[in-house]
Write a protein that holds these residues in place. Structure first.
Motif, PDB file in Angstrom:
ATOM      1  N   PRO A 159       0.467   7.559  15.655  1.00  0.00           N
ATOM      2  CA  PRO A 159      -0.052   8.818  16.203  1.00  0.00           C
ATOM      3  C   PRO A 159      -1.526   8.966  15.823  1.00  0.00           C
ATOM      4  O   PRO A 159      -1.861   8.952  14.645  1.00  0.00           O
ATOM      5  N   TYR A 160      -2.386   9.102  16.802  1.00  0.00           N
ATOM      6  CA  TYR A 160      -3.828   9.117  16.524  1.00  0.00           C
ATOM      7  C   TYR A 160      -4.473  10.474  16.808  1.00  0.00           C
ATOM      8  O   TYR A 160      -5.604  10.711  16.407  1.00  0.00           O
ATOM      9  N   GLU A 161      -3.759  11.342  17.519  1.00  0.00           N
ATOM     10  CA  GLU A 161      -4.207  12.720  17.729  1.00  0.00           C
ATOM     11  C   GLU A 161      -3.022  13.604  17.379  1.00  0.00           C
ATOM     12  O   GLU A 161      -2.002  13.605  18.074  1.00  0.00           O
ATOM     13  N   ILE A 162      -3.129  14.328  16.296  1.00  0.00           N
ATOM     14  CA  ILE A 162      -1.968  14.975  15.691  1.00  0.00           C
ATOM     15  C   ILE A 162      -1.339  16.032  16.591  1.00  0.00           C
ATOM     16  O   ILE A 162      -0.109  16.073  16.754  1.00  0.00           O
ATOM     17  N   ASP A 163      -2.153  16.894  17.201  1.00  0.00           N
ATOM     18  CA  ASP A 163      -1.576  17.922  18.073  1.00  0.00           C
ATOM     19  C   ASP A 163      -0.885  17.294  19.283  1.00  0.00           C
ATOM     20  O   ASP A 163       0.170  17.767  19.722  1.00  0.00           O
ATOM     21  N   LEU A 164      -1.475  16.239  19.827  1.00  0.00           N
ATOM     22  CA  LEU A 164      -0.853  15.530  20.940  1.00  0.00           C
ATOM     23  C   LEU A 164       0.503  14.961  20.518  1.00  0.00           C
ATOM     24  O   LEU A 164       1.495  15.074  21.242  1.00  0.00           O
ATOM     25  N   GLN A 165       0.531  14.364  19.350  1.00  0.00           N
ATOM     26  CA  GLN A 165       1.775  13.784  18.843  1.00  0.00           C
ATOM     27  C   GLN A 165       2.856  14.849  18.677  1.00  0.00           C
ATOM     28  O   GLN A 165       3.997  14.669  19.112  1.00  0.00           O
ATOM     29  N   ARG A 202      -8.425  14.871  10.531  1.00  0.00           N
ATOM     30  CA  ARG A 202      -7.575  13.736  10.182  1.00  0.00           C
ATOM     31  C   ARG A 202      -6.937  13.065  11.392  1.00  0.00           C
ATOM     32  O   ARG A 202      -6.021  12.262  11.239  1.00  0.00           O
ATOM     33  N   SER A 203      -7.411  13.389  12.571  1.00  0.00           N
ATOM     34  CA  SER A 203      -6.995  12.671  13.777  1.00  0.00           C
ATOM     35  C   SER A 203      -8.040  11.601  14.056  1.00  0.00           C
ATOM     36  O   SER A 203      -9.166  11.919  14.448  1.00  0.00           O
ATOM     37  N   PRO A 204      -7.700  10.330  13.869  1.00  0.00           N
ATOM     38  CA  PRO A 204      -8.720   9.280  13.947  1.00  0.00           C
ATOM     39  C   PRO A 204      -9.400   9.141  15.306  1.00  0.00           C
ATOM     40  O   PRO A 204     -10.502   8.595  15.380  1.00  0.00           O
ATOM     41  N   VAL A 205      -8.797   9.642  16.384  1.00  0.00           N
ATOM     42  CA  VAL A 205      -9.442   9.508  17.697  1.00  0.00           C
ATOM     43  C   VAL A 205     -10.804  10.201  17.730  1.00  0.00           C
ATOM     44  O   VAL A 205     -11.675   9.815  18.508  1.00  0.00           O
ATOM     45  N   TYR A 206     -10.995  11.199  16.875  1.00  0.00           N
ATOM     46  CA  TYR A 206     -12.247  11.961  16.893  1.00  0.00           C
ATOM     47  C   TYR A 206     -13.327  11.356  16.000  1.00  0.00           C
ATOM     48  O   TYR A 206     -14.414  11.922  15.871  1.00  0.00           O
ATOM     49  N   LEU A 260     -10.530  -4.263  16.434  1.00  0.00           N
ATOM     50  CA  LEU A 260      -9.356  -3.418  16.635  1.00  0.00           C
ATOM     51  C   LEU A 260      -8.422  -4.003  17.695  1.00  0.00           C
ATOM     52  O   LEU A 260      -8.853  -4.347  18.798  1.00  0.00           O
ATOM     53  N   LEU A 261      -7.120  -4.100  17.346  1.00  0.00           N
ATOM     54  CA  LEU A 261      -6.066  -4.484  18.287  1.00  0.00           C
ATOM     55  C   LEU A 261      -5.013  -3.388  18.263  1.00  0.00           C
ATOM     56  O   LEU A 261      -4.368  -3.147  17.232  1.00  0.00           O
ATOM     57  N   ILE A 262      -4.815  -2.717  19.393  1.00  0.00           N
ATOM     58  CA  ILE A 262      -3.870  -1.604  19.496  1.00  0.00           C
ATOM     59  C   ILE A 262      -2.567  -2.121  20.096  1.00  0.00           C
ATOM     60  O   ILE A 262      -2.561  -2.711  21.173  1.00  0.00           O
ATOM     61  N   VAL A 263      -1.448  -1.888  19.400  1.00  0.00           N
ATOM     62  CA  VAL A 263      -0.128  -2.353  19.843  1.00  0.00           C
ATOM     63  C   VAL A 263       0.781  -1.138  20.030  1.00  0.00           C
ATOM     64  O   VAL A 263       0.819  -0.254  19.166  1.00  0.00           O
ATOM     65  N   HIS A 264       1.502  -1.103  21.157  1.00  0.00           N
ATOM     66  CA  HIS A 264       2.360   0.069  21.392  1.00  0.00           C
ATOM     67  C   HIS A 264       3.450  -0.265  22.399  1.00  0.00           C
ATOM     68  O   HIS A 264       3.281  -1.118  23.279  1.00  0.00           O
ATOM     69  N   GLY A 265       4.591   0.420  22.269  1.00  0.00           N
ATOM     70  CA  GLY A 265       5.686   0.319  23.233  1.00  0.00           C
ATOM     71  C   GLY A 265       5.552   1.412  24.279  1.00  0.00           C
ATOM     72  O   GLY A 265       5.378   2.586  23.956  1.00  0.00           O
ATOM     73  N   GLU A 266       5.658   1.019  25.541  1.00  0.00           N
ATOM     74  CA  GLU A 266       5.428   1.978  26.627  1.00  0.00           C
ATOM     75  C   GLU A 266       6.579   2.972  26.784  1.00  0.00           C
ATOM     76  O   GLU A 266       6.404   4.021  27.412  1.00  0.00           O
ATOM     77  N   LYS A 267       7.741   2.670  26.204  1.00  0.00           N
ATOM     78  CA  LYS A 267       8.891   3.580  26.292  1.00  0.00           C
ATOM     79  C   LYS A 267       9.126   4.321  24.976  1.00  0.00           C
ATOM     80  O   LYS A 267      10.176   4.919  24.770  1.00  0.00           O
ATOM     81  N   ASN A 277      -0.725   8.543  22.797  1.00  0.00           N
ATOM     82  CA  ASN A 277      -1.608   8.425  21.634  1.00  0.00           C
ATOM     83  C   ASN A 277      -2.562   7.246  21.804  1.00  0.00           C
ATOM     84  O   ASN A 277      -3.759   7.354  21.526  1.00  0.00           O
ATOM     85  N   ALA A 278      -2.022   6.112  22.234  1.00  0.00           N
ATOM     86  CA  ALA A 278      -2.844   4.914  22.423  1.00  0.00           C
ATOM     87  C   ALA A 278      -3.808   5.092  23.594  1.00  0.00           C
ATOM     88  O   ALA A 278      -4.965   4.656  23.535  1.00  0.00           O
ATOM     89  N   TYR A 279      -3.332   5.720  24.671  1.00  0.00           N
ATOM     90  CA  TYR A 279      -4.199   5.935  25.829  1.00  0.00           C
ATOM     91  C   TYR A 279      -5.392   6.817  25.464  1.00  0.00           C
ATOM     92  O   TYR A 279      -6.531   6.561  25.892  1.00  0.00           O
TER      93      TYR A 279
END
Length: 655
Positions: A540-546, A578-582, A591-598, A606-608
């Motif tokens: 989770p990279y944006e806390i409110d979004l998460q 504390r949301s790293p996206v900002y 940086l290599l971002i790994v995520h499951g689409e489901k 979060n990854a998008y």
């Protein structure tokens, strides 16, 4: 077992293992494969073994005849479904809980079903579907082969449970009038009920919040059945504020002593200790406590009697009861440990005549082997291995360590050290666990850490503040510190390894999953000069979004907000801070971002969003997305992801 090393240079000679095999590159597939033999239990009459195993997209339950190793039947539970646990309920019938296979950290609906069937495959029936209420298996009923004892919890009962007898052929429930009833306020509930070796309910734990808005007045009571069969209550003498930990371990052979773990005797919410409750005198006696770690669980003799407990201050350790009545069983347990040097053992089941014991062995280098031990002739029959293609002699050693964080807090961790090299100036991958609260990394076989070590990387795993297993105070030390002091702990551990000369300061990467994915991203924006690369996975990279999109608190907004406050505090602006996206403008690491689409636990949104912010900041990055859940479940995706990860690591911190 071994003592923990605070300084690991002493390992240098021991780790110089000769032989070309030590540097052999093992295929990714060998580490990514699922367990072929997951668990096993011997039948009450000692004639059969029931075991779970992987088959394609399913985890099935099979029954084998011990005499000729012939498979009698195999129970299918459906594509992408697994047998989660199982029990023998009599000599001809097994009980199993089946659920959906999701990402290994996922919160997706498991759609649990309680099923039973005969060992010849006949009379299979669904006993319970969990939509009406939860069912918790408690014990067989040796006096009634048709029934088992279960605890039933309806959602309207606020977490309370009541005892029932369940017919294992029809699913019919019969209320057990011997269930204790809460004596506290209107919100008091019975949380657990323990039965003695004769399967008679004897001890229960009641939780009474008294005033739901004031946690300082919460009460825990023990319910004890006296010699006349009447339930009476005993209020625990609690020396600290808050709810004490109380967990049943079991009974002695004569059923007049009950063993439990608790922290009620401390003036703070520290680690649990082992206690003995005399059911006649109602006196509680303290037996054992490690200063830093909780009791893990109980050790049991052939008849189910408690003979000791386990705990893990780095390596697994044991405390044995000194009572003469358990001396024979303690000696047997010790002899088994001595027979499997360098490994830990788990007794999964005994036959009713106590002659046969199913034993699972495991270690840092072995994912697990199963043996049937005959106590009459002291011979062990090999049954199967969890991952038979894994060769323990080729695996890396896992060595625990202790370090002190910058604020003086003591914490434990472990290093997976590549074979055949000195632990000096190695490229290192910091591998923080998910959770974060209550989770921990234990000594044992970790396929991901082993794969990285096989490619020459030192792997560091730290049980940072907030982790479980070190007492409530240690876990609460992480309250409000998500991305702050919890992150500093990982920084301090990284610096510790560098200062000890174990890791090359110019070749350090961080890679984690879930909260570990968050920590991997937070690390490289908070400490941009410390890490050369980062591989955040399912983070989770944006806390409110998460909090808005995840499944975690979808049906309980208030609970979600309370958990957010527990994690981050309530200071204004802390969520954005504390949301790293900002803060990707600070990023220097690859940086290599790994995520499951489901993924429903940490949605890929979060990854998008992270990608969007990276593009705005003009930062380069790479991605690996596949149609899977929270932590890749499909083996082909595990292999693909690690092909990508290993290439990425080689490019940025390889030789």
């Amino acid at each position: 077992m071994k003592q923990i090393f605070k300084l690991l240079f002493t390992l240098a000679i021991a780790l110089l293992i000769s032989g070309a095999a030590q540097s052999k590159v093992i295929p990714i597939e060998d580490f990514a494969k699922k367990s072929q033999f997951k668990s096993a239990k011997v039948s009450p009459d000692g004639e059969h073994i029931a075991f779970t195993y992987e088959d394609g997209s399913e985890v099935k339950l099979a029954v084998m005849n011990i005499a000729d190793n012939k498979i009698l039947t195999s129970f299918e539970v459906g594509d992408e479904r697994e047998v989660v646990y199982f029990h023998w309920v009599n000599n001809e019938r097994v009980l199993m809980l089946a659920g959906n296979i999701t990402g290994w950290l996922d919160g997706a609906d498991k759609d649990y079903r309680l099923v039973a069937g005969n060992i010849d495959g006949t009379k299979r029936i669904q006993l319970w579907d969990f939509q009406r209420s939860g069912i918790r298996y408690i014990s067989r009923l040796k006096d009634d082969d048709d029934k088992i004892l279960v605890g039933k919890s309806h959602w309207t009962e606020k977490g309370g449970m009541k005892l029932h007898r369940m017919d294992v052929y029809t699913g019919q429930l019969l209320y057990n009038s011997d269930s204790p009833k809460p004596v506290g306020g209107s919100d008091a509930v019975i949380r657990s009920i323990d039965v003695d070796l004769n399967e008679v309910p004897r001890v229960a734990v009641e939780y009474d919040p008294v005033n739901k808005d004031d946690i300082t007045d919460d009460v825990s009571r023990l319910h004890i059945k006296d010699l006349q069969g009447n339930w009476t209550t005993l209020k625990l003498p609690v020396k600290h504020e808050g709810i004490p930990v109380v967990g049943g371990i079991g009974f002695n052979l004569t059923n007049d002593k009950f063993y439990f773990v608790s922290n009620h005797d401390l003036d703070h919410e520290g680690v649990t200790g082992l206690f003995e409750l005399d059911l006649k005198s109602r006196k509680i006696k303290f037996l054992h406590r490690h200063p830093d770690v909780d009791i893990n669980g109980g050790l049991y003799g052939a008849q189910g009697e408690v003979i000791g407990v386990t705990y893990e201050p780095g390596y697994p350790e044991y405390f044995y009861l000194s009572d003469d009545s358990v001396a024979k069983e303690v000696a047997f347990h010790k002899s088994l440990r001595a027979s499997f040097q360098g490994q830990d053992i788990i007794m999964t089941a005994y036959s009713d005549d106590n002659k046969l014991a199913m034993v699972r062995t495991y270690s840092d280098k072995s994912p697990g082997d199963f043996f049937l031990f005959n106590r009459e002739n002291n011979k062990a029959k090999y049954i199967a291995s969890s991952l038979p293609h894994i060769k323990p002699e080729l695996m890396a050693s896992v060595e625990p360590f202790i370090m002190t964080a910058r604020d003086g807090l003591k914490m434990y961790g472990q290093l997976t050290i590549p074979n055949g090299v000195k632990p000096k100036n190695l490229p290192m991958v910091v591998f923080p666990h998910g959770g974060p609260y209550g989770a921990k990394d234990d000594w044992g076989f970790d396929w991901r850490a082993q794969l990285l070590a096989n490619r020459g990387y030192l792997v560091l795993q730290l049980n940072y503040r907030g982790s479980g297993g070190y007492g409530k105070d240690f876990e609460d030390a992480g309250s409000g510190e998500w991305g702050a002091k919890m992150q500093d702990d990982l920084t301090d551990a990284t610096l510790w390894a560098i200062e000890k000369g174990l890791a090359d300061k110019d070749r350090v990467c961080i890679h984690g999953i879930s909260y570990g994915g968050y920590a991997s991203m937070q690390a490289v924006v908070k400490e941009p000069d410390l890490y050369k690369c980062s591989i955040p996975e399912a983070g989770p990279y944006e806390i409110d979004l998460q909090w808005k999109k995840a499944d975690s608190f979808r049906n309980n907004y208030k609970l979600g907000e309370n958990y957010k406050k527990y994690s981050f505090g309530s200071e204004e602006g802390v969520i954005k801070e504390r949301s790293p996206v900002y803060h990707v403008d600070k990023l220097k690491a690859a940086l290599l971002i790994v995520h499951g689409e489901k993924d429903v636990r940490v949605p890929i949104d979060n990854a998008y969003l992270l990608e969007e912010k990276l593009k705005e900041a003009g930062k380069e990055y790479d991605t690996f997305y596949r149609e899977d859940g929270h932590g890749f479940q499909k083996v082909e995706y595990r292999i693909e992801s690690f092909e990508k990860i290993l290439d990425f690591l080689e490019e940025h911190i390889g030789e």
